[in-house]
Design a protein around this motif. Structure first.
Motif, PDB file in Angstrom:
ATOM      1  N   MET A   1     -10.461  -0.847   6.684  1.00 21.37           N
ATOM      2  CA  MET A   1      -9.586  -0.895   5.424  1.00 21.37           C
ATOM      3  C   MET A   1      -9.792  -1.955   5.179  1.00 21.37           C
ATOM      4  N   THR A   2     -10.270  -2.001   3.811  1.00 19.83           N
ATOM      5  CA  THR A   2     -10.815  -3.531   3.065  1.00 19.83           C
ATOM      6  C   THR A   2      -9.065  -3.275   2.060  1.00 19.83           C
ATOM      7  N   LEU A   3      -8.501  -4.820   2.030  1.00 21.09           N
ATOM      8  CA  LEU A   3      -7.676  -5.207   1.781  1.00 21.09           C
ATOM      9  C   LEU A   3      -7.533  -5.179   0.158  1.00 21.09           C
ATOM     10  N   PRO A   4      -7.738  -5.313  -1.037  1.00 16.85           N
ATOM     11  CA  PRO A   4      -7.452  -5.509  -2.402  1.00 16.85           C
ATOM     12  C   PRO A   4      -7.232  -6.564  -2.103  1.00 16.85           C
ATOM     13  N   PRO A   5      -7.533  -7.736  -3.394  1.00 14.08           N
ATOM     14  CA  PRO A   5      -7.351  -8.662  -4.285  1.00 14.08           C
ATOM     15  C   PRO A   5      -5.471  -8.559  -4.154  1.00 14.08           C
ATOM     16  N   LEU A   6      -5.096  -9.849  -3.339  1.00  7.64           N
ATOM     17  CA  LEU A   6      -3.461  -9.639  -3.919  1.00  7.64           C
ATOM     18  C   LEU A   6      -3.334  -9.667  -5.398  1.00  7.64           C
ATOM     19  N   ALA A   7      -4.262 -10.492  -6.126  1.00  2.00           N
ATOM     20  CA  ALA A   7      -3.903 -10.849  -7.922  1.00  2.00           C
ATOM     21  C   ALA A   7      -3.764  -9.437  -8.585  1.00  2.00           C
ATOM     22  N   ASP A   8      -4.597  -8.601  -7.753  1.00  3.16           N
ATOM     23  CA  ASP A   8      -5.033  -7.605  -8.409  1.00  3.16           C
ATOM     24  C   ASP A   8      -3.916  -6.416  -8.295  1.00  3.16           C
ATOM     25  N   MET A   9      -3.652  -6.667  -6.932  1.00  2.32           N
ATOM     26  CA  MET A   9      -1.610  -5.491  -6.206  1.00  2.32           C
ATOM     27  C   MET A   9      -1.274  -6.009  -7.788  1.00  2.32           C
ATOM     28  N   ILE A  10      -0.700  -7.018  -7.574  1.00  3.43           N
ATOM     29  CA  ILE A  10       0.783  -7.905  -8.395  1.00  3.43           C
ATOM     30  C   ILE A  10       0.136  -7.573 -10.003  1.00  3.43           C
ATOM     31  N   ASP A  11      -0.962  -7.277 -10.183  1.00  3.82           N
ATOM     32  CA  ASP A  11      -0.695  -7.208 -11.841  1.00  3.82           C
ATOM     33  C   ASP A  11      -1.194  -5.616 -12.072  1.00  3.82           C
ATOM     34  N   GLN A  12      -1.660  -5.023 -11.414  1.00  2.00           N
ATOM     35  CA  GLN A  12      -1.858  -3.217 -11.833  1.00  2.00           C
ATOM     36  C   GLN A  12      -0.455  -3.208 -11.507  1.00  2.00           C
ATOM     37  N   ALA A  13       0.147  -3.799 -10.224  1.00  2.00           N
ATOM     38  CA  ALA A  13       1.801  -2.875  -9.944  1.00  2.00           C
ATOM     39  C   ALA A  13       2.936  -3.775 -11.146  1.00  2.00           C
ATOM     40  N   HIS A  14       2.281  -4.699 -12.288  1.00  2.00           N
ATOM     41  CA  HIS A  14       3.649  -4.749 -12.663  1.00  2.00           C
ATOM     42  C   HIS A  14       2.803  -4.392 -14.310  1.00  2.00           C
ATOM     43  N   GLY A  15       1.533  -3.214 -13.811  1.00  2.27           N
ATOM     44  CA  GLY A  15       1.175  -3.177 -15.594  1.00  2.27           C
ATOM     45  C   GLY A  15       0.607  -3.746 -16.170  1.00  2.27           C
ATOM     46  N   ARG A  16      -0.052  -4.823 -15.244  1.00  4.24           N
ATOM     47  CA  ARG A  16      -0.799  -5.437 -16.779  1.00  4.24           C
ATOM     48  C   ARG A  16      -1.675  -5.685 -17.310  1.00  4.24           C
ATOM     49  N   ILE A  17      -2.590  -5.006 -16.342  1.00  6.40           N
ATOM     50  CA  ILE A  17      -3.954  -4.628 -16.667  1.00  6.40           C
ATOM     51  C   ILE A  17      -3.983  -2.733 -15.832  1.00  6.40           C
ATOM     52  N   PRO A  18      -4.799  -1.758 -16.069  1.00  6.78           N
ATOM     53  CA  PRO A  18      -5.058  -0.368 -15.986  1.00  6.78           C
ATOM     54  C   PRO A  18      -4.846  -0.340 -13.930  1.00  6.78           C
ATOM     55  N   THR A 100      -3.481   9.227   9.405  1.00  9.91           N
ATOM     56  CA  THR A 100      -3.666   8.395  10.919  1.00  9.91           C
ATOM     57  C   THR A 100      -3.790   9.137  11.771  1.00  9.91           C
ATOM     58  N   ALA A 101      -4.598   8.991  12.991  1.00 13.46           N
ATOM     59  CA  ALA A 101      -4.731   9.676  14.832  1.00 13.46           C
ATOM     60  C   ALA A 101      -4.723   8.311  15.043  1.00 13.46           C
ATOM     61  N   ILE A 102      -4.308   8.630  16.582  1.00 15.62           N
ATOM     62  CA  ILE A 102      -4.737   7.368  17.319  1.00 15.62           C
ATOM     63  C   ILE A 102      -4.238   8.433  18.978  1.00 15.62           C
ATOM     64  N   ASP A 130      -7.668   6.779   9.359  1.00 15.60           N
ATOM     65  CA  ASP A 130      -7.380   5.879  10.041  1.00 15.60           C
ATOM     66  C   ASP A 130      -7.260   6.068  11.947  1.00 15.60           C
ATOM     67  N   LEU A 131      -8.467   5.770  12.646  1.00 17.57           N
ATOM     68  CA  LEU A 131      -8.581   6.305  13.731  1.00 17.57           C
ATOM     69  C   LEU A 131      -8.299   5.023  14.612  1.00 17.57           C
ATOM     70  N   ARG A 132      -6.701   5.266  15.186  1.00 18.58           N
ATOM     71  CA  ARG A 132      -6.440   3.847  16.066  1.00 18.58           C
ATOM     72  C   ARG A 132      -6.768   4.548  17.543  1.00 18.58           C
ATOM     73  N   VAL A 133      -6.924   3.393  18.425  1.00 17.51           N
ATOM     74  CA  VAL A 133      -7.045   3.297  19.568  1.00 17.51           C
ATOM     75  C   VAL A 133      -6.297   2.536  20.682  1.00 17.51           C
ATOM     76  N   GLN A 134      -5.874   3.928  21.650  1.00 20.35           N
ATOM     77  CA  GLN A 134      -5.499   3.274  22.981  1.00 20.35           C
ATOM     78  C   GLN A 134      -5.907   2.977  23.873  1.00 20.35           C
ATOM     79  N   LEU A 135      -5.512   2.204  24.555  1.00 18.39           N
ATOM     80  CA  LEU A 135      -6.383   2.059  25.676  1.00 18.39           C
ATOM     81  C   LEU A 135      -5.818   2.974  26.658  1.00 18.39           C
ATOM     82  N   SER A 136      -7.557   3.377  27.965  1.00 16.92           N
ATOM     83  CA  SER A 136      -7.082   3.859  28.664  1.00 16.92           C
ATOM     84  C   SER A 136      -6.073   4.034  29.783  1.00 16.92           C
ATOM     85  N   SER A 137      -5.230   4.491  30.694  1.00 18.05           N
ATOM     86  CA  SER A 137      -4.699   2.616  31.605  1.00 18.05           C
ATOM     87  C   SER A 137      -4.843   3.961  32.656  1.00 18.05           C
TER      88      SER A 137
END
Length: 566
Positions: A1-18, A100-102, A130-137
């Motif tokens: 998963m790629t995180l969006p730019p933090l500035a975009d998240m804050i602006d969209q959260a505050h309703g400054r931009i759609p 999510t699957a582990i 999101d597939l997470r992997v536990q290393l086989s013990s």
């Protein structure tokens, strides 16, 4: 998963931009307070940035009259047991709300070692869920079986910091922990500050204290409320399991209360596409638990928020600003039928699945047993008293039974009148050609044979039958198929499913695998089989870390004594 730019998240959260996406008109189930929250849900890229307010969006999706809950988290499973590749697995279960699957890839690791683990890690980077992997013990799970590979602490260390890795998978060698086996101690020391998943069926008292003191914090093997309560009281989080064979929800649903639910999560462990199609996945567990009287808030909390907390996934489990946009849209909490699913902000559709890149399959040609004939299944010995594995339907725990089986011409024969079926495990990794035989009660088999290369955890060939010739035909056919399931009667193959990826997974779509499983189940019933899921039930008869009596290629195993029966 790629995180969006933090500035975009804050602006969209505050309703400054759609916002990129707005879900409008629904109610959000808050898993902290239990309230239904009104207002829009705003999504920026892969993340939620707004709730409980009005938003404008580049895309607005009407969810009026519907309920929004966080995506479900399967906290422990073996994707190989779904009999399809990771990509087909997510296409099968993600539309049901599993975001999510582990996974613990120890099935393929027992066949192909590190190559198998690497296959799952590479697949995880290309999947929508999101597939997470536990290393086989524990590869192999014990020294009482022949696996295709062996993994020590030093083999796993290079993957410890992989972004898809959470920690160390189910530590099945509980005697090795309790008695400080050198190999077990090396792995526990290497992961001492990381998450270590548990596997300690019926372990209690001082033994459980010692096991937990090794840093093990989660476990899915509790099969009674009494066992689960002791583990909860001693700080272990319980993962309630409902697989194709192991069905523990009925015994444990009374524990799913608002008070306990922060320390309870759900898992499927081993569940095939036929059961998923007929009943469901985690959505089935949610419906069933609520239907048995569990509080909806407690159930949905266990399905997501509690699961996320148990495994340190702090970015999910709530529909709230700053969390992953893993969202399931429902018409009704009790019915739990996903109408829409968003995974990391992406709406899951067939078109979205079709756009994925995939990973080439591995571990082809891995089924290399010795040549088998009818004589391979003779069971010698002069003692009439004979150990017999007793099947408990819906459980992977077995009974340690005994029956008088007098030898005839040097062979102890199966006896349909007493439901004493011959069972054999054939080493198939090309290591030693071992063939071990014994008896099992509970199949109801009257004729023919059933064979499988899904045989936990070493994945040798397991075959049960009343006719030695049919047993030989079934075992030899598995080599030709590169692994799978076979049903034989009267020298004829009645049904089969090829699993050429490590002898565990099909290259076909999950719908085709489901159809093949229906034919296999129907064919098994013509032999007299009464079990709902005979193939995975067969697979677990060879797992020597689950009480009480099992069989491997080295012989019958008294699991309580943790030793081979001479």
């Amino acid at each position: 998963m790629t995180l969006p730019p933090l500035a975009d998240m804050i602006d969209q959260a505050h309703g400054r931009i759609p916002a990129d996406v707005v879900l409008r008109g629904g109610r959000v189930l808050d898993l902290v307070t239990g309230e239904f929250l009104e207002g829009d849900v705003a999504i920026c890229g892969s993340m939620i940035v707004g709730t409980c307010e009005a938003y404008e969006g580049r895309e607005v999706i009407d969810v009026s009259g519907r309920i929004l809950v966080p995506g479900f988290i399967d906290t422990h499973l073996h994707i190989e047991s779904s009999l399809v590749t990771p990509f087909e697995f997510e296409r099968c279960v993600a539309p049901r709300g599993i975001t999510t699957a582990i996974c613990d890839p120890h099935e393929i690791a027992n066949v192909a070692g590190i190559e198998g683990i690497r296959y799952f890690l590479e697949a995880s980077a290309r999947m929508l869920m999101d597939l997470r992997v536990q290393l086989s013990s524990c590869v192999p799970s014990t020294e009482m079986e022949t696996a295709g590979a062996r993994l020590e602490a030093e083999d796993l260390l290079p993957f410890r910091d992989h972004p898809a890795v959470i920690g160390l998978a189910e530590f099945m060698n509980y005697p090795g922990v309790i008695h400080k086996d050198a190999g077990a101690m090396a792995k526990l020391e290497a992961w001492r500050s990381r998450h270590i998943d548990g596997h300690a069926p019926l372990v209690s008292g001082l033994d459980l204290n010692a096991y937990l003191s090794a840093g093990i914090r989660t476990e899915h093997e509790a099969t009674s409320a009494r066992e689960a309560l002791e583990k909860l009281r001693k700080g272990m989080r319980i993962l309630i399991r409902e697989g194709s064979v192991s069905k523990d929800l009925e015994a444990l649903h009374s524990l799913i209360t608002e008070r306990n639910s922060p320390y309870i999560a759900f898992c499927t462990d081993d569940r095939n596409p036929l059961d998923i199609a007929e009943h469901g996945h985690l959505d089935h567990m949610i419906r069933t638990a609520i239907g048995r009287g569990a509080e909806p808030l407690a159930v949905y909390r266990a399905a997501s928020l509690s699961a996320a907390e148990a495994f340190g996934l702090k970015d999910r489990g709530q529909i709230a600003p700053g969390r992953r946009a893993d969202i399931v849209v429902l018409d009704d909490l009790a019915d739990c039928r996903a109408q829409m699913v968003f995974c990391g902000g992406m709406r899951l559709t067939e078109e979205a699945f079709a756009r994925r890149e995939t990973v080439p399959p591995v571990a082809r040609g891995s089924v290399k047993p010795p040549k088998i004939d009818a004589g391979s299944f003779r069971t010698g010995g002069n003692r009439v008293e004979t150990p017999v594995i007793g099947i408990l339907p819906g459980k992977i725990i077995t009974q340690h039974l005994s029956a008088d089986i007098p030898p005839v011409d040097g062979d102890k024969r199966p006896d349909a009148s007493r439901d004493l079926v011959k069972i054999a495990v054939i080493e198939r990794h090309g290591k030693n050609g071992n063939v071990a035989t014994g008896f099992v009660k509970g199949f109801g088999l009257k004729d023919g044979a059933i064979a499988s290369t899904v045989c936990h955890d070493h994945h040798n060939i397991a075959v049960v039958g009343m006719d030695y010739g049919d047993m030989a035909l079934a075992a030899n056919r598995l080599k030709e198929l590169e692994g799978g399931f076979v049903v034989v009667r009267g020298g004829e193959v009645l049904a089969e499913l090829a699993l050429p990826v490590a002898g565990l997974m099909s290259l076909e779509p999950f719908e085709a695998v489901k159809t093949s499983l229906e034919k296999l189940r129907a064919a098994a019933r013509t032999l007299g089989v009464t079990l709902e899921e005979p193939f995975l039930q067969l697979a677990f008869l060879a797992l020597p870390v689950i009480p009480h009596l099992k069989i491997t290629d080295r012989g019958m195993v008294d699991v309580d004594r943790f030793e081979l029966i001479s």
